[in-house]
Design an enzyme around this catalytic site. Structure first.
Site, PDB file in Angstrom:
ATOM      1  N   HIS A  85      27.231  16.899 -24.384  1.00 49.63           N
ATOM      2  CA  HIS A  85      27.387  15.516 -24.226  1.00 49.63           C
ATOM      3  C   HIS A  85      28.870  14.998 -24.118  1.00 49.63           C
ATOM      4  O   HIS A  85      29.815  15.695 -24.345  1.00 49.63           O
ATOM      5  CB  HIS A  85      26.908  14.730 -25.631  1.00 49.63           C
ATOM      6  CG  HIS A  85      25.280  15.011 -25.543  1.00 49.63           C
ATOM      7  ND1 HIS A  85      24.693  14.266 -26.458  1.00 49.63           N
ATOM      8  CD2 HIS A  85      24.343  15.468 -24.992  1.00 49.63           C
ATOM      9  CE1 HIS A  85      23.235  14.553 -26.480  1.00 49.63           C
ATOM     10  NE2 HIS A  85      23.162  15.400 -25.291  1.00 49.63           N
ATOM     11  N   CYS A 133      26.103  13.540 -31.809  1.00 53.47           N
ATOM     12  CA  CYS A 133      27.043  12.922 -31.264  1.00 53.47           C
ATOM     13  C   CYS A 133      27.721  11.960 -32.539  1.00 53.47           C
ATOM     14  O   CYS A 133      28.929  11.798 -32.749  1.00 53.47           O
ATOM     15  CB  CYS A 133      27.181  12.267 -30.155  1.00 53.47           C
ATOM     16  SG  CYS A 133      26.840  13.613 -28.912  1.00 53.47           S
ATOM     17  N   GLU A 187      30.741  12.550 -25.751  1.00 48.48           N
ATOM     18  CA  GLU A 187      31.316  12.713 -26.985  1.00 48.48           C
ATOM     19  C   GLU A 187      31.720  14.141 -27.398  1.00 48.48           C
ATOM     20  O   GLU A 187      33.136  14.263 -27.865  1.00 48.48           O
ATOM     21  CB  GLU A 187      30.479  11.962 -28.037  1.00 48.48           C
ATOM     22  CG  GLU A 187      30.036  10.801 -27.906  1.00 48.48           C
ATOM     23  CD  GLU A 187      28.649  10.716 -27.044  1.00 48.48           C
ATOM     24  OE1 GLU A 187      27.939   9.590 -27.279  1.00 48.48           O
ATOM     25  OE2 GLU A 187      28.390  11.460 -26.317  1.00 48.48           O
ATOM     26  N   CYS A 223      23.964   9.938 -29.830  1.00 49.47           N
ATOM     27  CA  CYS A 223      22.713  10.351 -30.334  1.00 49.47           C
ATOM     28  C   CYS A 223      22.771  10.419 -31.731  1.00 49.47           C
ATOM     29  O   CYS A 223      23.848  10.766 -32.370  1.00 49.47           O
ATOM     30  CB  CYS A 223      22.258  11.687 -29.772  1.00 49.47           C
ATOM     31  SG  CYS A 223      23.292  12.983 -30.029  1.00 49.47           S
TER      32      CYS A 223
END
Length: 144
Positions: free
Chosen positions: A51, A86, A53, A76
């Site tokens: 992801h 995240c 992040e 998330c």
């Protein structure tokens, strides 16, 4: 234009670069900044992992502590794999503030990410440039 808006536009541009390349996951842009200066940035990787992040936090290292994260989609709050979300990663890194453009319809975010951040003492702002970022998620259909 404010630094917040400028930095969110930068995150939107990052996410747009990987639009359609992230499999079942949405393309998200994340910019980490302190005092208006970018310290790290990333977009969801092709195939959907890692992801945005996660990648930005890895780039920033300890410099993430006290920073602001500009994220195009709510981080998330849980992962189907059981790995740290995240939201958890941002909080653990000591990010002081998270500015989010769009809410996420996925069961792994949908309010959970923002709530997890707030519970950890992270300031959360939702909706900055949402009208400009929504095109990123028009075709996104979260799987449950």
């Amino acid at each position: 234009m404010s630094d917040d808006a400028d930095l969110m536009q930068r995150a939107i541009r990052l996410a747009a670069q990987n639009l359609g390349l992230t499999g079942d996951n949405p393309s998200v842009g994340c910019v980490l900044a302190r005092d208006g200066r970018v310290i790290a940035e990333a977009a969801t990787a092709p195939g959907g992992r890692p992801h945005a992040e996660e990648q930005a936090l890895a780039q920033a290292g300890e410099a993430a502590s006290g920073a602001t994260a500009y994220v195009t989609l709510e981080p998330c709050g849980a992962r189907s794999s059981g790995a740290a979300s995240c939201a958890e990663r941002l909080a653990e890194a000591g990010v002081a503030r998270v500015v989010i453009a769009c809410e996420d319809a996925s069961q792994y975010a949908s309010g959970q990410g923002a709530e997890r951040l707030r519970a950890a003492g992270v300031a959360v702002e939702l909706g900055l440039l949402a009208d400009e970022a929504v095109f990123l998620y028009d075709g996104y259909k979260p799987t449950f």
